[in-house]
Write a protein that holds these residues in place. Sequence first.
Motif, PDB file in Angstrom:
ATOM      1  N   LYS A  83       0.826  -1.198   0.000  1.00  0.00           N
ATOM      2  CA  LYS A  83       0.000   0.000   0.000  1.00  0.00           C
ATOM      3  C   LYS A  83       0.868   1.259   0.000  1.00  0.00           C
ATOM      4  CE  LYS A  83      -3.848  -2.266   2.354  1.00  0.00           C
ATOM      5  NZ  LYS A  83      -4.800  -2.216   3.484  1.00  0.00           N
ATOM      6  N   LYS A 114      -4.110   6.493  -4.119  1.00  0.00           N
ATOM      7  CA  LYS A 114      -3.664   5.356  -3.331  1.00  0.00           C
ATOM      8  C   LYS A 114      -3.508   4.126  -4.224  1.00  0.00           C
ATOM      9  CE  LYS A 114      -5.242   4.658   0.817  1.00  0.00           C
ATOM     10  NZ  LYS A 114      -6.108   4.349   1.977  1.00  0.00           N
ATOM     11  N   GLU A 144      -0.849   3.120   8.694  1.00  0.00           N
ATOM     12  CA  GLU A 144      -1.679   3.043   7.495  1.00  0.00           C
ATOM     13  C   GLU A 144      -2.786   4.091   7.512  1.00  0.00           C
ATOM     14  OE1 GLU A 144      -4.541  -0.221   5.246  1.00  0.00           O
ATOM     15  OE2 GLU A 144      -2.847  -0.918   6.457  1.00  0.00           O
ATOM     16  N   LYS A 145      -3.255   4.475   8.684  1.00  0.00           N
ATOM     17  CA  LYS A 145      -4.357   5.432   8.787  1.00  0.00           C
ATOM     18  C   LYS A 145      -3.906   6.872   9.002  1.00  0.00           C
ATOM     19  CE  LYS A 145      -7.965   2.278  10.436  1.00  0.00           C
ATOM     20  NZ  LYS A 145      -8.814   2.520   9.237  1.00  0.00           N
ATOM     21  N   SER A 170      -6.624   7.225   6.591  1.00  0.00           N
ATOM     22  CA  SER A 170      -5.977   6.768   5.357  1.00  0.00           C
ATOM     23  C   SER A 170      -6.156   7.720   4.183  1.00  0.00           C
ATOM     24  CB  SER A 170      -6.474   5.370   4.964  1.00  0.00           C
ATOM     25  OG  SER A 170      -6.276   4.444   6.015  1.00  0.00           O
TER      26      SER A 170
END
Length: 232
Positions: A83, A114, A144-145, A170
């Motif tokens: 990611k 993203k 990640e957030k 995110s």
Amino acid sequence: VLVFGINVSFAQWLIQQLPAASGKSLSMDYFDKNHGIVCGGFIDFESHGRVSYTTNSGVNWYPGSVPDSGKFFYSVKFVNAGKACIGGTYQPAGVNRFSSGNTIGSTWKAYFLKSENFGKDWIDLHSNGLESYNILEAIDFISEKQGIAIANNFTNAENNTDNIIMTIDSGNNWSNLFSMSNSVKIDLVCIEYVSEDFICAAGNHSGKDFSRGYFYRTDDGGNTWDTITIEN
């Protein structure tokens, strides 16, 4: 010592080619030894964002798939396995940014993308809170957030303001943490998490006969910021 010195003397950098028509490269990040992403593009009468990714330590690079070409990318960051996210600007179709009737860049819109497959495919999140900004030019994520970014906002040629903004979901939503003073034009160029609470940003203020660096830091997650002037 002699052997070590010889090894260092003959260390080499290898030049690897990005895909054709990759444009200007502005940012790079690696998740591990094999997986890396480079972003940038072309910015002239129209913007054309470009992303390249590698899965074998940079030996080979492949073009990433981005939705339409009316954009330019300033910053890329991995947030987890596979990611990654990109910050940049979007130029509406049919608008010439060099038109005499428009302030240069006034039609640009901050843009956030993203990828969930190491940079191969990218999606536009249509993030809330970016509507009032023109450029998302530096980003970093502590998880990640939770992420932070430098967002540029200019209402006219003389009023160009950088802001530090944050997301905790995110990149779906962004909120303002800190705005530069209009009395001293600071151009922020980089920002980084040291820990969840400790964040640093750096930039510069230039005049006719001087150039001065500025360093910003917070140790409470962005609620308050200290400013340090770096004299040349």
